[in-house]
Write an enzyme that holds these catalytic residues in place. Sequence first.
Site, PDB file in Angstrom:
ATOM      1  N   CYS A 262       0.800  -1.223   0.000  1.00 61.11           N
ATOM      2  CA  CYS A 262       0.000   0.000   0.000  1.00 61.11           C
ATOM      3  C   CYS A 262       0.833   1.273   0.000  1.00 61.11           C
ATOM      4  O   CYS A 262       0.320   2.358  -0.275  1.00 61.11           O
ATOM      5  CB  CYS A 262      -0.953  -0.004   1.192  1.00 61.11           C
ATOM      6  SG  CYS A 262      -2.154  -1.354   1.159  1.00 61.11           S
TER       7      CYS A 262
ATOM      8  N   HIS B  24      -2.993   7.297   3.011  1.00 56.48           N
ATOM      9  CA  HIS B  24      -3.464   6.063   2.381  1.00 56.48           C
ATOM     10  C   HIS B  24      -4.871   5.769   2.875  1.00 56.48           C
ATOM     11  O   HIS B  24      -5.150   5.833   4.074  1.00 56.48           O
ATOM     12  CB  HIS B  24      -2.511   4.917   2.730  1.00 56.48           C
ATOM     13  CG  HIS B  24      -3.041   3.558   2.402  1.00 56.48           C
ATOM     14  ND1 HIS B  24      -3.585   3.256   1.169  1.00 56.48           N
ATOM     15  CD2 HIS B  24      -3.104   2.420   3.147  1.00 56.48           C
ATOM     16  CE1 HIS B  24      -3.960   1.986   1.165  1.00 56.48           C
ATOM     17  NE2 HIS B  24      -3.691   1.459   2.348  1.00 56.48           N
TER      18      HIS B  24
ATOM     19  N   ASN C 172     -10.206   0.431   0.013  1.00 60.39           N
ATOM     20  CA  ASN C 172      -8.743   0.405   0.007  1.00 60.39           C
ATOM     21  C   ASN C 172      -8.275  -0.097  -1.351  1.00 60.39           C
ATOM     22  O   ASN C 172      -8.443  -1.267  -1.674  1.00 60.39           O
ATOM     23  CB  ASN C 172      -8.253  -0.511   1.133  1.00 60.39           C
ATOM     24  CG  ASN C 172      -6.736  -0.580   1.225  1.00 60.39           C
ATOM     25  OD1 ASN C 172      -6.014  -0.123   0.337  1.00 60.39           O
ATOM     26  ND2 ASN C 172      -6.247  -1.176   2.297  1.00 60.39           N
TER      27      ASN C 172
END
Length: 330
Positions: free
Chosen positions: A114, A254, A284
């Site tokens: 990520c 994020h 996500n």
Amino acid sequence: MQNAKITGIASYVPDYVLTNDELSHMVDTNDEWITTRVGIKERRILKGGETGSSDLGVKAVAELLKKTGVKPSEVDLLICATSNPDYRFPSTASIVLEKLGIKTAYGYDIQAACAGFIVALQAGTAYIKSGLYKHVVVLAAEKMSSMVNYKDRSTCPLFGDAAACVMLEPTDEEVGVKDAVLHTDGMGLPHLLMKAGGAVHPASHETVDHDEHFVYQEGRAVYKHAVTDMLTSSESVMARNGLSVDTIDYFIPHQANLRIIEAIADRIKLPEEKLLVNIQKYGNTSASSIPLCMAEFEHKFKKGDKLVLTAFGAGFTWGALYLVWGYDAK
């Protein structure tokens, strides 16, 4: 030494919207449970046989070239951040270049989970500052649905598919990527990984039967480290560049979990108007989440705006990056 300026940004999400209500018919969950815990209402899913992260990436890069006016033949390098490559090899970057008919550029993948976009952005910046290349595409492309177990209610509501990218070019102006603080601590391995499919546990009937080819996450451990590490790395990059919550214009974390984002914002006492969030619409999207959020809010950015980006992912790999925005959105 010249600076590395972002001269354009673009993104792509698939048409198919997977809502919390639809998920509730697939696994034991509901809209209230998902919204309360992670703040996600829907996510986009790439449908169709034999489609991969490259298909998402091609759409985003094509739009980027159109917006910036950079010709395919002028692209020197494409760095693709992805945890969902089309194949173990060749690189997804090479596939994106081929599908776009770009024959003169170098390309490779970065796997930093990520945190992939800020890691790739720092790498792309180095190529520009060194004078080696003049047009660097930094792409994040993630078909997260390819690694999601839709029988696991703890992870399947979290993830969506997307791609987003930026163009980096040299400039003498005091704009662009200014600094980054990046870290890796391998202790994170058991907490967030895909257990099988690599060299340690190659694919077998047993690994398939045990559902080991999907993302595995120990939520509490990941939450704790994500909050602490994104917070401290953001504070670090801000401190060494003389920044504060009063002097930065936007903070872009994020988009993993709304509760993580809120915890970080609360601890640094960040004003709500400076926090950019779109997790409710896309979930996500791993490495794609930060540039996807930036692309959505591009219209807000003015030349000279100070942005702090921060991410956390498997490895554990995390960090924060400070950039000065290079143009006024049209």
